[in-house]
Structures are given as structure tokens and as C-alpha cells.
Design a protein around this motif. Structure first.
Motif, PDB file in Angstrom:
ATOM      1  N   PHE A  86       0.815  -1.209   0.000  1.00 50.03           N
ATOM      2  CA  PHE A  86       0.000   0.000   0.000  1.00 50.03           C
ATOM      3  C   PHE A  86       0.848   1.260   0.000  1.00 50.03           C
ATOM      4  O   PHE A  86       0.367   2.331  -0.359  1.00 50.03           O
ATOM      5  CB  PHE A  86      -0.951  -0.029   1.196  1.00 50.03           C
ATOM      6  CG  PHE A  86      -1.878  -1.208   1.138  1.00 50.03           C
ATOM      7  CD1 PHE A  86      -3.040  -1.155   0.408  1.00 50.03           C
ATOM      8  CD2 PHE A  86      -1.542  -2.391   1.758  1.00 50.03           C
ATOM      9  CE1 PHE A  86      -3.869  -2.256   0.320  1.00 50.03           C
ATOM     10  CE2 PHE A  86      -2.360  -3.495   1.673  1.00 50.03           C
ATOM     11  CZ  PHE A  86      -3.532  -3.422   0.946  1.00 50.03           C
ATOM     12  N   MET A  87       2.100   1.130   0.374  1.00 49.19           N
ATOM     13  CA  MET A  87       3.002   2.273   0.270  1.00 49.19           C
ATOM     14  C   MET A  87       3.207   2.671  -1.185  1.00 49.19           C
ATOM     15  O   MET A  87       3.465   3.832  -1.493  1.00 49.19           O
ATOM     16  CB  MET A  87       4.354   1.949   0.926  1.00 49.19           C
ATOM     17  CG  MET A  87       4.259   1.549   2.395  1.00 49.19           C
ATOM     18  SD  MET A  87       3.590   2.852   3.438  1.00 49.19           S
ATOM     19  CE  MET A  87       4.942   4.032   3.357  1.00 49.19           C
ATOM     20  N   THR A  88       3.095   1.696  -2.093  1.00 55.16           N
ATOM     21  CA  THR A  88       3.259   1.994  -3.515  1.00 55.16           C
ATOM     22  C   THR A  88       1.998   2.593  -4.124  1.00 55.16           C
ATOM     23  O   THR A  88       2.029   3.034  -5.278  1.00 55.16           O
ATOM     24  CB  THR A  88       3.626   0.717  -4.297  1.00 55.16           C
ATOM     25  OG1 THR A  88       2.509  -0.183  -4.309  1.00 55.16           O
ATOM     26  CG2 THR A  88       4.828   0.013  -3.673  1.00 55.16           C
ATOM     27  N   LEU A  89       0.897   2.591  -3.387  1.00 52.28           N
ATOM     28  CA  LEU A  89      -0.367   3.108  -3.915  1.00 52.28           C
ATOM     29  C   LEU A  89      -0.655   4.527  -3.447  1.00 52.28           C
ATOM     30  O   LEU A  89      -1.651   5.121  -3.865  1.00 52.28           O
ATOM     31  CB  LEU A  89      -1.528   2.193  -3.487  1.00 52.28           C
ATOM     32  CG  LEU A  89      -1.424   0.737  -3.941  1.00 52.28           C
ATOM     33  CD1 LEU A  89      -2.590  -0.063  -3.371  1.00 52.28           C
ATOM     34  CD2 LEU A  89      -1.420   0.643  -5.458  1.00 52.28           C
ATOM     35  N   LEU A  90       0.182   5.052  -2.568  1.00 51.66           N
ATOM     36  CA  LEU A  90      -0.035   6.406  -2.078  1.00 51.66           C
ATOM     37  C   LEU A  90       0.305   7.419  -3.164  1.00 51.66           C
ATOM     38  O   LEU A  90       1.320   7.302  -3.852  1.00 51.66           O
ATOM     39  CB  LEU A  90       0.820   6.668  -0.831  1.00 51.66           C
ATOM     40  CG  LEU A  90       0.531   5.766   0.379  1.00 51.66           C
ATOM     41  CD1 LEU A  90       1.468   6.117   1.523  1.00 51.66           C
ATOM     42  CD2 LEU A  90      -0.916   5.906   0.826  1.00 51.66           C
ATOM     43  N   HIS A  91      -0.556   8.413  -3.316  1.00 47.88           N
ATOM     44  CA  HIS A  91      -0.345   9.468  -4.304  1.00 47.88           C
ATOM     45  C   HIS A  91      -0.162  10.793  -3.571  1.00 47.88           C
ATOM     46  O   HIS A  91      -0.798  11.041  -2.554  1.00 47.88           O
ATOM     47  CB  HIS A  91      -1.538   9.563  -5.256  1.00 47.88           C
ATOM     48  CG  HIS A  91      -1.808   8.292  -6.013  1.00 47.88           C
ATOM     49  ND1 HIS A  91      -1.035   7.871  -7.072  1.00 47.88           N
ATOM     50  CD2 HIS A  91      -2.756   7.330  -5.840  1.00 47.88           C
ATOM     51  CE1 HIS A  91      -1.501   6.718  -7.531  1.00 47.88           C
ATOM     52  NE2 HIS A  91      -2.544   6.362  -6.798  1.00 47.88           N
TER      53      HIS A  91
ATOM     54  N   VAL B 220      -6.912   7.522   4.681  1.00 55.04           N
ATOM     55  CA  VAL B 220      -7.609   6.281   5.024  1.00 55.04           C
ATOM     56  C   VAL B 220      -6.682   5.077   4.851  1.00 55.04           C
ATOM     57  O   VAL B 220      -6.601   4.202   5.718  1.00 55.04           O
ATOM     58  CB  VAL B 220      -8.878   6.113   4.164  1.00 55.04           C
ATOM     59  CG1 VAL B 220      -9.518   4.750   4.420  1.00 55.04           C
ATOM     60  CG2 VAL B 220      -9.871   7.223   4.461  1.00 55.04           C
ATOM     61  N   GLY B 221      -5.952   5.036   3.721  1.00 51.58           N
ATOM     62  CA  GLY B 221      -5.050   3.924   3.458  1.00 51.58           C
ATOM     63  C   GLY B 221      -3.949   3.823   4.500  1.00 51.58           C
ATOM     64  O   GLY B 221      -3.629   2.725   4.975  1.00 51.58           O
ATOM     65  N   THR B 222      -3.369   4.966   4.877  1.00 56.23           N
ATOM     66  CA  THR B 222      -2.305   4.963   5.877  1.00 56.23           C
ATOM     67  C   THR B 222      -2.822   4.475   7.225  1.00 56.23           C
ATOM     68  O   THR B 222      -2.160   3.691   7.917  1.00 56.23           O
ATOM     69  CB  THR B 222      -1.705   6.367   6.019  1.00 56.23           C
ATOM     70  OG1 THR B 222      -1.182   6.805   4.753  1.00 56.23           O
ATOM     71  CG2 THR B 222      -0.586   6.378   7.050  1.00 56.23           C
ATOM     72  N   ALA B 223      -4.016   4.926   7.598  1.00 56.46           N
ATOM     73  CA  ALA B 223      -4.609   4.486   8.867  1.00 56.46           C
ATOM     74  C   ALA B 223      -4.817   2.973   8.868  1.00 56.46           C
ATOM     75  O   ALA B 223      -4.524   2.289   9.858  1.00 56.46           O
ATOM     76  CB  ALA B 223      -5.932   5.214   9.108  1.00 56.46           C
ATOM     77  N   LEU B 224      -5.308   2.439   7.766  1.00 61.89           N
ATOM     78  CA  LEU B 224      -5.586   1.006   7.687  1.00 61.89           C
ATOM     79  C   LEU B 224      -4.310   0.169   7.742  1.00 61.89           C
ATOM     80  O   LEU B 224      -4.254  -0.864   8.423  1.00 61.89           O
ATOM     81  CB  LEU B 224      -6.367   0.686   6.414  1.00 61.89           C
ATOM     82  CG  LEU B 224      -7.825   1.172   6.377  1.00 61.89           C
ATOM     83  CD1 LEU B 224      -8.423   0.972   4.991  1.00 61.89           C
ATOM     84  CD2 LEU B 224      -8.659   0.460   7.424  1.00 61.89           C
ATOM     85  N   ILE B 225      -3.274   0.604   7.027  1.00 61.88           N
ATOM     86  CA  ILE B 225      -2.042  -0.189   7.029  1.00 61.88           C
ATOM     87  C   ILE B 225      -1.355  -0.141   8.394  1.00 61.88           C
ATOM     88  O   ILE B 225      -0.719  -1.118   8.810  1.00 61.88           O
ATOM     89  CB  ILE B 225      -1.064   0.247   5.910  1.00 61.88           C
ATOM     90  CG1 ILE B 225      -0.571   1.674   6.116  1.00 61.88           C
ATOM     91  CG2 ILE B 225      -1.693   0.093   4.550  1.00 61.88           C
ATOM     92  CD1 ILE B 225       0.428   2.136   5.082  1.00 61.88           C
ATOM     93  N   ILE B 226      -1.510   0.973   9.107  1.00 62.96           N
ATOM     94  CA  ILE B 226      -0.953   1.047  10.459  1.00 62.96           C
ATOM     95  C   ILE B 226      -1.692   0.073  11.379  1.00 62.96           C
ATOM     96  O   ILE B 226      -1.085  -0.643  12.186  1.00 62.96           O
ATOM     97  CB  ILE B 226      -1.029   2.488  10.999  1.00 62.96           C
ATOM     98  CG1 ILE B 226      -0.031   3.384  10.244  1.00 62.96           C
ATOM     99  CG2 ILE B 226      -0.722   2.518  12.496  1.00 62.96           C
ATOM    100  CD1 ILE B 226      -0.128   4.852  10.615  1.00 62.96           C
ATOM    101  N   LEU B 227      -3.028   0.024  11.230  1.00 64.28           N
ATOM    102  CA  LEU B 227      -3.821  -0.890  12.059  1.00 64.28           C
ATOM    103  C   LEU B 227      -3.431  -2.345  11.807  1.00 64.28           C
ATOM    104  O   LEU B 227      -3.323  -3.141  12.748  1.00 64.28           O
ATOM    105  CB  LEU B 227      -5.314  -0.687  11.771  1.00 64.28           C
ATOM    106  CG  LEU B 227      -5.930   0.621  12.267  1.00 64.28           C
ATOM    107  CD1 LEU B 227      -7.388   0.715  11.829  1.00 64.28           C
ATOM    108  CD2 LEU B 227      -5.818   0.749  13.776  1.00 64.28           C
TER     109      LEU B 227
END
Length: 255
Positions: free
Chosen positions: A155-160, A173-180
Motif C-alpha cells: 500500500f506504500m506503492t499506492l499512495l499518491h 484512510v489507506g495509511t490508517a488502515l495499514i498502520i492498524l
């Protein structure tokens, strides 16, 4: 972490989903996880000469050594115990080791394989029935932790880093989910949400079936599609089996 009532409702939804799918979800997860290896092995079989010529042209090693590499890689893709080594060799041989996006996705794929190994690892058996053996179960727990942490690299590769509202919202939202998922808090809910999100992105951005087979982009998108499906398989294993002992979810049971 959001409204408690909403979180309870979401947790109940996940529990109902697991009750309905518990018989076949682990099998679907494993199938998704190995899909990139199966696809790669099949592609190598049908594109034998192209693969050999590419390896020879890249490393100038001659047809014989290039053919040996393709053979070993082919059997490696189809062999459960050689998947990790095969993926590493493929990353180096195809000169994508220093491509940060491919490197992170291959590490994420390695995380999925680590979860698969953790699942297949037999539970430590005590000499005395009913007595837990933390020392024997620890390796499996740490394999699950390592698998979770590596999976989130996808998901780090999907961050824009665009400054429009949709990109900012997606990043938050993506960062919060991957941290969880990484810390193992509300793990099943976060992992299932990531599965849905990643599957939608995969269908939209990696639709290889819309590109003619003779175009190079077809193979590129196909490779990316199945690699992403493998990461989805790893996340589904997290949903089906939980985060393991080294997680906040597990620690909450002790509080």
C-alpha cells in the motif's frame, strides 16, 4: 478510532462474514496467494524462447545458462518450497531489484508467503495436554508479525501525493488502515477493508484483459494483477486466521 457504535457494528459485520465464509476463506486466500507463481510458471512455459532471449540479452550469459535459469525458475514457480527463492532470483534476474515499487511489492509478496508458512507451521505440542508452550508457539507468532508488516508495503506503492481531495482522503484512510494491520489493532476489520480497496484498485488499474495480448503492456499489467492478487491472498489469511500473538488485539485480551 472512530465512533464506538460504528466500530461495534463493523466488527459484528466481520464476524458474520467469517461465520459464513469460514469453510472456504482460507482456501480462497491460499489460491490467491499462489496465483502469481502459477501465472508466472504458465507464462514461462508458453513464452520459453522470449524468456531465454531476455535473460541472455540482459546478462550476456549465453543460451545454455539462460535456458537453465528459465528451467529452474519455471520449476521454482510451481514448487511450494522454492517460491521465496524463485521470487528473489526473478527480481534480480529481470533487473527490477532497484526499482523501489517492484521491490516493495515483492517484499509484500514475501510477507504473504511468510503468513502461509506460519499457517502451515504445526502448533507446538506440549508434553502435557492443555498446558500452553509459549516458547514453541513464538516462532509462528513472529512469522505472522513479519508477514503483516511486509504486506503493508504494497500500500506504500499506492499512495499518491497529488493535492486533490480524493488523493488526500485515500492517503489518509489507506495509511490508517495499514498502520492498524501492522500493529494488529482491529486487524480483521482493517485487513478486510484493505482487501476490498485493493481488489477495486487492481480491477481498475490492472485490467490486462482490455489490452491486446501482443502488446508489452498486456504482460506488464497481467504480472501486476496477479502479484496484487497474491497480496490480497495474504490479507485474506490475516482475516481468516487473525493477527497472531504479537498484536494489540491479542494483548487486549490480557487487559
Amino acid at each position: 478510532v472512530g465512533d464506538p457504535e460504528c466500530m461495534r457494528t463493523a466488527d459484528l459485520g466481520v464476524q458474520r462474514f467469517l461465520r459464513v465464509t469460514k469453510q472456504y476463506l482460507p482456501h480462497v486466500a491460499r489460491l490467491c496467494l499462489i496465483s502469481t507463481f502459477l501465472e508466472d510458471g504458465i507464462r514461462m512455459w508458453f513464452q520459453w524462447s522470449e524468456q531465454r532471449d531476455y535473460i541472455d540479452g540482459t546478462w550476456n550469459c549465453g543460451y545454455f545458462l539462460a535456458s537453465i535459469f528459465v528451467i529452474l525458475n519455471l520449476f521454482g514457480q510451481l514448487s511450494k518450497w522454492l517460491w521465496g527463492c524463485s521470487g528473489a532470483c526473478r527480481t534480480i534476474a529481470y533487473s527490477i531489484l532497484w526499482d523501489l515499487k517492484f521491490l516493495m511489492r515483492n517484499l509484500a509478496l514475501g510477507g504473504g508467503l511468510l503468513l502461509l508458512l506460519a499457517e502451515s507451521r504445526s502448533e507446538g505440542k506440549s508434553m502435557f495436554a492443555g498446558v500452553p508452550t509459549m516458547r514453541e508457539s513464538s516462532p509462528k507468532q513472529y512469522m505472522q508479525l513479519g508477514g503483516r508488516v511486509l504486506l503493508v508495503l504494497m500500500f506504500m506503492t499506492l499512495l499518491h501525493f497529488d493535492m486533490n481531495f480524493f488523493s488526500i482522503l485515500q492517503n489518509i484512510v489507506g495509511t490508517a488502515l495499514i498502520i492498524l494491520v501492522a500493529i494488529g489493532f482491529k486487524t480483521k476489520l482493517a485487513a478486510l477493508t484493505l482487501v476490498i480497496w485493493l481488489f477495486g484498485i487492481n480491477i481498475y488499474f490492472n485490467a490486462f484483459w482490455t489490452v491486446p495480448a501482443y502488446k508489452p503492456m498486456h504482460d506488464f499489467l497481467k504480472y501486476d494483477f496477479f502479484q496484487t492478487m497474491s497480496v490480497i491472498g495474504g490479507l485474506l489469511l490475516v482475516v481468516a486466521l487473525g493477527p497472531g500473538g504479537v498484536s494489540m488485539d491479542e494483548k487486549k485480551k490480557e487487559w
